[in-house]
Design an enzyme around this catalytic site. Structure first.
Site, PDB file in Angstrom:
ATOM      1  N   GLU A  49     -38.546  35.400 -40.623  1.00 54.89           N
ATOM      2  CA  GLU A  49     -37.613  35.934 -39.612  1.00 54.89           C
ATOM      3  C   GLU A  49     -36.870  34.749 -38.970  1.00 54.89           C
ATOM      4  O   GLU A  49     -37.469  33.704 -38.720  1.00 54.89           O
ATOM      5  CB  GLU A  49     -38.453  36.655 -38.544  1.00 54.89           C
ATOM      6  CG  GLU A  49     -37.685  37.176 -37.347  1.00 54.89           C
ATOM      7  CD  GLU A  49     -38.622  37.658 -36.212  1.00 54.89           C
ATOM      8  OE1 GLU A  49     -39.693  37.046 -36.009  1.00 54.89           O
ATOM      9  OE2 GLU A  49     -38.267  38.638 -35.550  1.00 54.89           O
ATOM     10  N   ASN A  82     -42.194  35.572 -36.580  1.00 57.48           N
ATOM     11  CA  ASN A  82     -42.411  34.479 -35.620  1.00 57.48           C
ATOM     12  C   ASN A  82     -43.376  35.044 -34.597  1.00 57.48           C
ATOM     13  O   ASN A  82     -42.998  35.904 -33.795  1.00 57.48           O
ATOM     14  CB  ASN A  82     -41.126  34.118 -34.870  1.00 57.48           C
ATOM     15  CG  ASN A  82     -40.127  33.314 -35.682  1.00 57.48           C
ATOM     16  OD1 ASN A  82     -40.013  32.118 -35.557  1.00 57.48           O
ATOM     17  ND2 ASN A  82     -39.367  34.020 -36.524  1.00 57.48           N
ATOM     18  N   GLU A 134     -36.441  39.135 -26.792  1.00 56.24           N
ATOM     19  CA  GLU A 134     -35.810  39.754 -27.968  1.00 56.24           C
ATOM     20  C   GLU A 134     -35.010  40.998 -27.599  1.00 56.24           C
ATOM     21  O   GLU A 134     -33.993  41.293 -28.215  1.00 56.24           O
ATOM     22  CB  GLU A 134     -36.876  40.149 -29.000  1.00 56.24           C
ATOM     23  CG  GLU A 134     -37.241  39.045 -29.956  1.00 56.24           C
ATOM     24  CD  GLU A 134     -37.950  39.597 -31.187  1.00 56.24           C
ATOM     25  OE1 GLU A 134     -37.309  40.274 -32.004  1.00 56.24           O
ATOM     26  OE2 GLU A 134     -39.160  39.346 -31.317  1.00 56.24           O
ATOM     27  N   CYS A 170     -41.369  41.157 -38.538  1.00 55.88           N
ATOM     28  CA  CYS A 170     -42.325  40.744 -37.518  1.00 55.88           C
ATOM     29  C   CYS A 170     -43.025  41.901 -36.807  1.00 55.88           C
ATOM     30  O   CYS A 170     -43.939  42.484 -37.358  1.00 55.88           O
ATOM     31  CB  CYS A 170     -41.675  39.789 -36.517  1.00 55.88           C
ATOM     32  SG  CYS A 170     -42.940  38.932 -35.552  1.00 55.88           S
ATOM     33  N   LYS A 202     -34.013  45.004 -37.830  1.00 55.07           N
ATOM     34  CA  LYS A 202     -35.314  45.253 -37.183  1.00 55.07           C
ATOM     35  C   LYS A 202     -35.288  46.487 -36.283  1.00 55.07           C
ATOM     36  O   LYS A 202     -34.387  46.638 -35.442  1.00 55.07           O
ATOM     37  CB  LYS A 202     -35.697  44.006 -36.379  1.00 55.07           C
ATOM     38  CG  LYS A 202     -37.103  43.983 -35.810  1.00 55.07           C
ATOM     39  CD  LYS A 202     -37.374  42.586 -35.216  1.00 55.07           C
ATOM     40  CE  LYS A 202     -38.752  42.428 -34.632  1.00 55.07           C
ATOM     41  NZ  LYS A 202     -38.977  41.050 -34.119  1.00 55.07           N
ATOM     42  N   ASN A 214     -31.481  41.725 -35.402  1.00 55.03           N
ATOM     43  CA  ASN A 214     -32.425  40.812 -36.048  1.00 55.03           C
ATOM     44  C   ASN A 214     -32.540  41.319 -37.493  1.00 55.03           C
ATOM     45  O   ASN A 214     -33.072  42.406 -37.736  1.00 55.03           O
ATOM     46  CB  ASN A 214     -33.762  40.877 -35.300  1.00 55.03           C
ATOM     47  CG  ASN A 214     -34.729  39.797 -35.735  1.00 55.03           C
ATOM     48  OD1 ASN A 214     -34.643  39.277 -36.840  1.00 55.03           O
ATOM     49  ND2 ASN A 214     -35.670  39.480 -34.856  1.00 55.03           N
TER      50      ASN A 214
HETATM   51  N1  CDT Z   1     -40.847  38.158 -33.406  1.00 51.89           N
HETATM   52  C1  CDT Z   1     -41.740  39.100 -33.054  1.00 51.89           C
HETATM   53  O1  CDT Z   1     -41.488  40.284 -33.210  1.00 51.89           O
HETATM   54  N2  CDT Z   1     -42.899  38.650 -32.499  1.00 51.89           N
HETATM   55  C2  CDT Z   1     -43.890  39.537 -31.972  1.00 51.89           C
HETATM   56  C3  CDT Z   1     -44.512  38.930 -30.757  1.00 51.89           C
HETATM   57  C4  CDT Z   1     -44.409  39.839 -29.670  1.00 51.89           C
HETATM   58  S1  CDT Z   1     -45.069  39.145 -28.180  1.00 51.89           S
HETATM   59  C5  CDT Z   1     -44.006  39.826 -27.061  1.00 51.89           C
HETATM   60  C6  CDT Z   1     -44.997  39.897 -32.952  1.00 51.89           C
HETATM   61  O2  CDT Z   1     -45.326  41.076 -33.016  1.00 51.89           O
HETATM   62  O3  CDT Z   1     -45.560  39.017 -33.584  1.00 51.89           O
END
Ligand code: CDT
Length: 308
Positions: A47, A194, A143, A169, A124, A107
């Site tokens: 991502e 990420n 985000e 993600c 996304k 995204n």
């Molecule tokens: N990038 C992403 O979606 N990261 C999320 C972290 C969320 S913490 C607010 C994940 O689910 O890994």
């Protein structure tokens, strides 16, 4: 015709704020060549693979963030990646921030075939984090400020001799994500992520990040009889540590290959898509055993409604 897709989970280490897109593309080309030399058909990048994970900062005016987004794909910075992949006859999947001509911000992840054509774009659906600046946090996860949740849902595309889907993600934590694609016969789901290792306000959750990452992708693979390729941007990026643990998971739910560092690294597995049949058509024969008529809350309501 063979149904084996040899895939690389092409993990990236951190991308710092001042790293140029060109330098990221150079790193991806190194991984692309390594993957090609091990006979890969498809390389999956994380991502937001062209920039640092910029939602960790807040800007007052969203237009100040335009430089983090791509307005076309391919573009001047990414064309060398497209060219090299086409020369090597290898496909790839790439995550990036997309700014559309009408000003929408998504995204996004694309799937590119071995001939260099973009066969699919996924935006996304599940956008985590917060919309407003939260000054008490050591790092933002804004985000929801930077990206619109896509209403296009989860597609499955015929590519690489099979049926390929994508998720990004946080999507991987939702069973609906996998089932939507499972109900379209998906055989391989590609996922970039990420995952910052700072859960505010409960740091005890950090230790479980790797466990939860594996748990959701392994169960999603098994319950839908599909391969899942999960690919991290890991390591210490702008003071924030992020989960690595990229992996390729089979329809049995077993991990077939996994990265061992939190830097640039590939994990490779030869995936026989016909293996999905055993899970899709015997154990989880959806046509025979699913009971959608008793699952109606799943689309009728969002949160839990608790009886008194
Ligand atoms: N990038 C992403 O979606 N990261 C999320 C972290 C969320 S913490 C607010 C994940 O689910 O890994």
């Amino acid at each position: 015709m063979t149904r084996i897709v040899t895939v690389a989970a092409a993990q990236l280490g951190p991308i710092q704020r001042d790293d140029s897109r060109e330098s990221c593309v150079e790193r991806m080309i190194v991984l692309l060549r390594q993957s090609s030399s091990t006979g890969c058909d498809l390389v999956v990048f994380p991502e937001l693979a062209l920039t640092t994970f910029f939602p960790r900062w807040f800007v007052q005016d969203i237009n100040e963030a335009d430089h983090w987004y791509e307005t076309s794909m391919p573009n001047a910075a990414t064309q060398p990646l497209f060219d090299e992949a086409k020369r090597l006859r290898i496909g790839f999947s790439l995550g990036y921030a997309e700014l559309t001509p009408d000003g929408q911000r998504f995204n996004t992840q694309i799937l590119v075939e071995k001939d260099g054509s973009v066969v699919a774009k996924y935006r996304k659906v599940h956008i985590p984090g917060h919309e407003e600046h939260e000054p008490d946090r050591p790092f933002q996860h804004a985000e929801r400020y930077y990206f619109t949740p896509s209403n296009e849902g989860f597609g499955v595309w015929k590519a690489f001799g099979g049926r390929i889907g994508m998720m990004i993600c946080n999507d991987r934590r939702w069973p609906e994500t996998y089932r939507e694609m499972g109900l379209q016969g998906v055989e391989m789901i590609l996922c970039g992520y990420n995952t910052p290792l700072h859960y505010v306000p409960d740091p005890s959750q950090d230790a479980l990040a790797g466990f939860h990452n594996a748990l959701v992708m392994q169960s999603g693979a098994y319950q839908n009889g599909t391969f899942v390729v999960g690919v991290a941007k890991g390591g210490l990026e702008e003071g924030v540590d992020s989960l690595a643990d990229s992996s390729i998971i089979g329809p049995s739910g077993e991990i077939l290959a996994k990265t061992t560092t939190n830097g640039d690294e590939i994990a490779v597995a030869a995936c026989d898509l016909d293996w999905c049949y055993q899970y899709k058509n015997t154990l989880f024969d959806f046509d025979r055993y699913r009971r959608p008529e008793v699952y109606q809350r799943i689309t009728r309501q969002r949160g839990a409604i608790v009886a008194d």
